[in-house]
Design a protein around this motif. Sequence first.
Motif, PDB file in Angstrom:
ATOM      1  N   GLU A 192       4.468   5.590  -5.433  1.00  0.00           N
ATOM      2  CA  GLU A 192       4.542   5.308  -7.158  1.00  0.00           C
ATOM      3  C   GLU A 192       3.641   6.438  -7.869  1.00  0.00           C
ATOM      4  O   GLU A 192       4.273   7.069  -8.730  1.00  0.00           O
ATOM      5  CB  GLU A 192       4.242   3.824  -7.623  1.00  0.00           C
ATOM      6  CG  GLU A 192       4.479   3.546  -8.800  1.00  0.00           C
ATOM      7  CD  GLU A 192       4.174   2.106  -9.404  1.00  0.00           C
ATOM      8  OE1 GLU A 192       3.922   1.184  -8.347  1.00  0.00           O
ATOM      9  OE2 GLU A 192       4.239   1.826 -10.578  1.00  0.00           O
ATOM     10  N   GLN A 193       2.704   6.555  -7.031  1.00  0.00           N
ATOM     11  CA  GLN A 193       1.695   7.649  -7.571  1.00  0.00           C
ATOM     12  C   GLN A 193       2.151   9.008  -7.293  1.00  0.00           C
ATOM     13  O   GLN A 193       1.566  10.001  -8.065  1.00  0.00           O
ATOM     14  CB  GLN A 193       0.313   7.504  -7.125  1.00  0.00           C
ATOM     15  CG  GLN A 193      -0.539   6.049  -7.767  1.00  0.00           C
ATOM     16  CD  GLN A 193      -1.721   5.803  -6.938  1.00  0.00           C
ATOM     17  OE1 GLN A 193      -1.993   6.299  -5.801  1.00  0.00           O
ATOM     18  NE2 GLN A 193      -2.345   4.654  -7.532  1.00  0.00           N
ATOM     19  N   GLU A 209       0.901  -1.174   0.072  1.00  0.00           N
ATOM     20  CA  GLU A 209      -0.052  -0.015  -0.105  1.00  0.00           C
ATOM     21  C   GLU A 209       0.955   1.171  -0.182  1.00  0.00           C
ATOM     22  O   GLU A 209       0.489   2.071  -0.776  1.00  0.00           O
ATOM     23  CB  GLU A 209      -0.928  -0.029   1.241  1.00  0.00           C
ATOM     24  CG  GLU A 209      -1.878   1.258   1.349  1.00  0.00           C
ATOM     25  CD  GLU A 209      -2.904   1.418   0.281  1.00  0.00           C
ATOM     26  OE1 GLU A 209      -3.090   0.469  -0.511  1.00  0.00           O
ATOM     27  OE2 GLU A 209      -3.227   2.278   0.066  1.00  0.00           O
ATOM     28  N   ALA A 210       1.843   1.351   0.843  1.00  0.00           N
ATOM     29  CA  ALA A 210       2.708   2.433   0.888  1.00  0.00           C
ATOM     30  C   ALA A 210       3.711   2.598  -0.495  1.00  0.00           C
ATOM     31  O   ALA A 210       3.596   3.721  -0.824  1.00  0.00           O
ATOM     32  CB  ALA A 210       3.849   2.281   2.026  1.00  0.00           C
ATOM     33  N   ALA A 249      11.152  -4.383  -9.154  1.00  0.00           N
ATOM     34  CA  ALA A 249      11.016  -3.606 -10.278  1.00  0.00           C
ATOM     35  C   ALA A 249      10.256  -2.245 -10.197  1.00  0.00           C
ATOM     36  O   ALA A 249       9.630  -1.567 -11.150  1.00  0.00           O
ATOM     37  CB  ALA A 249       9.814  -4.653 -10.937  1.00  0.00           C
ATOM     38  N   PHE A 250      10.315  -1.895  -8.889  1.00  0.00           N
ATOM     39  CA  PHE A 250       9.715  -0.499  -8.449  1.00  0.00           C
ATOM     40  C   PHE A 250      10.527   0.579  -9.441  1.00  0.00           C
ATOM     41  O   PHE A 250      11.636   0.519  -9.571  1.00  0.00           O
ATOM     42  CB  PHE A 250       9.958  -0.195  -6.746  1.00  0.00           C
ATOM     43  CG  PHE A 250       9.091   0.775  -6.592  1.00  0.00           C
ATOM     44  CD1 PHE A 250       7.552   0.854  -6.537  1.00  0.00           C
ATOM     45  CD2 PHE A 250       9.847   2.043  -5.976  1.00  0.00           C
ATOM     46  CE1 PHE A 250       7.008   1.692  -6.071  1.00  0.00           C
ATOM     47  CE2 PHE A 250       8.816   3.048  -5.647  1.00  0.00           C
ATOM     48  CZ  PHE A 250       7.611   2.765  -5.594  1.00  0.00           C
ATOM     49  N   LYS A 254      10.954  10.984  -5.679  1.00  0.00           N
ATOM     50  CA  LYS A 254      11.803  10.382  -6.875  1.00  0.00           C
ATOM     51  C   LYS A 254      12.269   9.072  -6.416  1.00  0.00           C
ATOM     52  O   LYS A 254      13.119   8.423  -7.148  1.00  0.00           O
ATOM     53  CB  LYS A 254      12.878  11.479  -7.066  1.00  0.00           C
ATOM     54  CG  LYS A 254      12.345  12.997  -7.665  1.00  0.00           C
ATOM     55  CD  LYS A 254      11.803  12.729  -8.965  1.00  0.00           C
ATOM     56  CE  LYS A 254      11.011  14.069  -9.464  1.00  0.00           C
ATOM     57  NZ  LYS A 254       9.861  14.065 -10.151  1.00  0.00           N
ATOM     58  N   ALA A 255      12.498   9.084  -5.086  1.00  0.00           N
ATOM     59  CA  ALA A 255      13.524   7.785  -4.682  1.00  0.00           C
ATOM     60  C   ALA A 255      12.897   7.524  -3.073  1.00  0.00           C
ATOM     61  O   ALA A 255      12.171   8.368  -2.404  1.00  0.00           O
ATOM     62  CB  ALA A 255      14.803   8.153  -4.696  1.00  0.00           C
ATOM     63  N   VAL A 256      13.162   6.351  -2.770  1.00  0.00           N
ATOM     64  CA  VAL A 256      12.787   5.636  -1.552  1.00  0.00           C
ATOM     65  C   VAL A 256      14.068   5.172  -0.653  1.00  0.00           C
ATOM     66  O   VAL A 256      14.745   4.823  -1.101  1.00  0.00           O
ATOM     67  CB  VAL A 256      11.621   4.737  -1.625  1.00  0.00           C
ATOM     68  CG1 VAL A 256      11.127   4.215  -0.330  1.00  0.00           C
ATOM     69  CG2 VAL A 256      10.833   4.814  -2.781  1.00  0.00           C
ATOM     70  N   VAL A 257      13.714   5.410   0.809  1.00  0.00           N
ATOM     71  CA  VAL A 257      14.809   4.734   1.732  1.00  0.00           C
ATOM     72  C   VAL A 257      13.841   3.949   2.726  1.00  0.00           C
ATOM     73  O   VAL A 257      12.883   4.253   3.043  1.00  0.00           O
ATOM     74  CB  VAL A 257      15.696   5.795   2.289  1.00  0.00           C
ATOM     75  CG1 VAL A 257      16.252   5.258   3.700  1.00  0.00           C
ATOM     76  CG2 VAL A 257      16.427   6.694   1.517  1.00  0.00           C
ATOM     77  N   PHE A 258      14.335   2.718   2.865  1.00  0.00           N
ATOM     78  CA  PHE A 258      13.912   2.065   3.675  1.00  0.00           C
ATOM     79  C   PHE A 258      14.580   1.890   5.167  1.00  0.00           C
ATOM     80  O   PHE A 258      15.915   1.689   5.092  1.00  0.00           O
ATOM     81  CB  PHE A 258      13.722   0.464   3.465  1.00  0.00           C
ATOM     82  CG  PHE A 258      12.806   0.006   2.650  1.00  0.00           C
ATOM     83  CD1 PHE A 258      11.282   0.530   2.890  1.00  0.00           C
ATOM     84  CD2 PHE A 258      12.728  -0.593   1.407  1.00  0.00           C
ATOM     85  CE1 PHE A 258      10.242   0.046   2.336  1.00  0.00           C
ATOM     86  CE2 PHE A 258      11.625  -0.859   0.784  1.00  0.00           C
ATOM     87  CZ  PHE A 258      10.342  -0.465   1.091  1.00  0.00           C
TER      88      PHE A 258
END
Length: 743
Positions: free
Chosen positions: A55-56, A49-50, A107-108, A61-65
């Motif tokens: 994505e939307q 969900e997150a 594939a994100f 522009k980018a993600v950190v976990f």
Amino acid sequence: MTAMTKKAEEAKKSCFTLTVEDSVAVLSLDIPDEPVNTLSPAVGAELEEALRKIEQDAAVKAVVFSSGKKDNFVAGAKIDLISTFRTAEEATEGSRKAQEGFDHLEAFPKPVVAAIHGACLGGGLEWALACTYRIASDSPKTSLGVPEVQLGLIPGAGGTQRLPKLLGAQAALDLILTGKALKPKKALKLGLVDEVVPKPILVEVAKRRAAELAARTLRPERARGLGLRSVGKGKGLGEILKGLANKETWAELALEDNPIGRKILFDQARKQLLKKTRGKYPAPERALEVVKVGMEDGMRAGLAIESKAFGELAVSDVSKRLVEIFFATTALKKENGTSDPKVKPREVRKIGVLGGGLMGGGIAYVTAAQMGVPVRIKEKDDASAARALKHVHGLFDERVKRKSITWRERDAKMALVTVGNDTSGFKGCELVIEAVFEDLKLKQNIIRDIEKVVRQDCIFASNTSSLPITRLAEASSRPETVIGMHYFSPVNKMPLLEIIRHKGTADWVTATCVEVGRKQGKTVIVVNDGVGFYTSRILAPYMNEAGHLLAEGADIAELDRALVDFGFPVGPITLLDEVGIDVAAKVGKIMHEAFGERLSGPDHVEKLVADGRLGRKSKKGFYSYDGKKKGVDESVYALLPHGKDRVKLDRQEMAERCVIQFVNEAIRCLGEGVLRSPRDGDIGAVFGLGFPPFLGGPFRYADALGAAKLLERAEHFQKKHGKRFESPPLLVEVAKAGKRFHA
Ligand SMILES: NC(=O)c1ccc[n+]([C@@H]2O[C@H](COP(=O)([O-])OP(=O)(O)OC[C@H]3O[C@@H](n4cnc5c(N)ncnc54)[C@H](O)[C@@H]3O)[C@@H](O)[C@H]2O)c1
């Protein structure tokens, strides 16, 4: 509940927090009310969900976990889930779902960076592997691995496929087949992570890298098995050349990149593996097969077989037993060893050790190395004191050699260890552990002497392996502070500590020693007093039976092989040589005196001792030694009934006889109240005596066999061999009632 409070409640229960800054989203996992993060379908659904939202969101522009837990990234999948799978198909489906989740992540469309601090294990590492880039903190708390085989499983969320792709088959197999965890430096060297940075800047660096990846100023190009070679701005060429110049890496890659080489590699790995598992642990064998399919037929085929194998293993008996052991040790970690959970341990800031020999030296070592508190050793004279210090230093040196600590760390820890030939330095100790010779009078005298020196509330613990703690406490002016702390040899390696309380031991004393043991890195069980307590007691009839078999003419190597085939790490005769034949004779005599004919050993043991055959330490025993163990010393047969004419005995029957003696004595200990639970009995036998973990311990073994069947076999042997096979009353009771030992 109003709509508002419901919403607030839901928000509170959410596992992830999402913050966005400078076009980078930081998604932090912190599962509410749980000490560590674990993965489950619920977490997976929230993650999906997150990701959908991110994505939307065109602004991101980018993600950190990252993790919101103090010293934990993700400890793995939630293990409780494994017990809920009723069929292999259900488990396969669970694995497939997790694979899909991570495929989606891989594939994100926006780069994803894992910022790893603390344990990143199992599903946690599989998660990180599906990210674009991995950065780990340099903290000693950070470790990365896939420990699934230790639970009779294989990584089931793509780990068997992504690890070989990233690291090459050899390094990946090393991780997957052993389940070992890597420290950050090693993970970087292997290419498992791309960067290692200090913890305080971990998330900041991760955010920066995420932005660079999004802007394409950072393009990680990984040469498989060589780690990250290009960190943007043309930096990596020198490193690439350096990596390629490494002959070993070339040989490794050449081997796994052609079908013949691969066959050699996998055949060798299988051979090595079977030598270790003797076919008793199916998980690593399946893992090998799954990795091979992935390398030969591609990721899709690899993932399909991964989930199938995971499903079958998840419902296998071996995995069930190993998971039960995991739960038992987890439960033990939360207990204080008394029946009152409110009892609190007292703080221990300094420990005294009386006798710095084999055991005392080991106890001092784990106190300094693991617990990190000062420890003072008293030996009987200066020369022995110097020897004790050298012994402890040697144990630290082994670790320096293995590069598990630096020499600086060794020196800092060694500074905690001091020695002397008198009781100076004992005044401030909250706990004194005695490890002098196994002699009741000597130990009683030592209690009287030390009590004149130490504080009133100082705990006196004995590392005796057989003497009843009640007898030791008789010498004490404050018996409530007397307790047994039975360590196993070698102390630095053996995971169990058996704590023995006598009837008058105060609860706070038990709780304090349990806490100390845990801080020394031990799995702790607490038992009630009795001759031989639990572990020495169940070992005695097992070893006796091996002795009786030798007296009947069994071949030494055949007998050892029988028990190794059953699953013990070494056979009983090898163990006898290791423990010392004289020591076994002494303990055997104590057991015989206490329990009568049932625990009488064979006569030849005294003859062996008289011949100077004490085992490895005297370089003369059942086997011959010149440092290393060689073959059977044939001259020993002259001291055994039947001499050189050995009789062919059935291997399976030899193993069964020894094991029934072991299991029945464990049941007797439970019936007499020495053991507090079958769980403790299983853990004590597996962690202290090497009872095969895949069988789960003597009580799990009895339950799997069925009490009625065990009783029948014991009665069969009783008819042939007499009273020593008499069944314990509790076994008869459980068999008659058609019950099990474990609920
Ligand atoms: N060796 C094992 O496998 C093992 C396992 C569990 C428990 N234990 C028990 O641990 C205890 C010690 O065994 P170990 O194998 O270390 O023996 P060890 O002979 O290696 O060590 C005993 C040490 O005690 C010292 N000592 C003797 N009298 C002393 C005194 N009055 N003051 C100070 N030091 C004194 C000796 O100099 C010696 O260094 C015994 O009770 C033994 O039963 C041994």
